[in-house]
Design a protein around this motif. Structure first.
Motif: not given
Length: 176
Positions: A62-87
């Motif tokens: 979130e501090l680098i401008g990404g969305p709330k990821l909600n990892l490992f939940t039903e609400k997980e962001h569809p681009d979580s892996d992309l944002w994690l890789n960017r971080y």
């Protein structure tokens, strides 16, 4: 009688001190990540596995401008892996033989039965023929916690080396 009274005071003071120390430790948890890097001669790649608490990692994204990821939940962001890789590419920088390298995303996992607060992130740097010099800059989660420490274990060219990175010392170089 005086000795018993003094002993009781010491026990009470020690108990209060222990209670306060416990509360301080609870209020200020240790912030630590662990990274393993292994140079695989057969596949000619540097394999990277990073274990990190995912609530802190979500805050970092979130501090680098990404969305709330909600990892490992039903609400997980569809681009979580992309944002994690960017971080990770912004906060774990690797130079091999003086040339900066990009971390290639491999995947991630958590063990819900063992540790529901942390995840392992897997990355690699392919296409490495030989490592003569390796420089690592590790600033993972420094943007989230100023007391963050990052342990790194490296196996490369028959050498095993470990470092503990912190806010003031975040870069190491090794040569062969």
């Amino acid at each position: 009688m005086i000795k018993l009274h003094t002993m009781n005071k010491l026990i009470i003071h020690f108990s209060i001190f222990t209670l306060i120390l416990g509360l301080v430790a609870f209020a200020h948890p240790i912030h630590l990540s662990v990274c393993e890097m292994n140079f695989n001669k057969e596949s000619k790649s540097l394999e990277i596995a990073q274990k990190v608490f995912f609530d802190d990692l979500e805050d970092g994204v979130e501090l680098i401008g990404g969305p709330k990821l909600n990892l490992f939940t039903e609400k997980e962001h569809p681009d979580s892996d992309l944002w994690l890789n960017r971080y990770f590419n912004q906060h774990l920088k690797v130079q091999i033989n003086g040339k900066p390298k990009e971390l290639i995303w491999v995947g991630r996992e958590t063990d819900a039965k063992q540790d529901i607060q942390a995840l392992w992130v897997y990355m690699e740097i392919p296409g490495i023929k030989k490592v003569k010099e390796l420089t690592i800059e590790n600033t993972i989660l420094y943007d989230v916690h100023h007391d963050q420490r990052n342990m790194l274990h490296l196996t490369c060219n028959d050498t095993k080396k470990s470092w503990l990175f912190d806010f003031e010392k975040n870069t190491e170089t090794i040569q062969w």
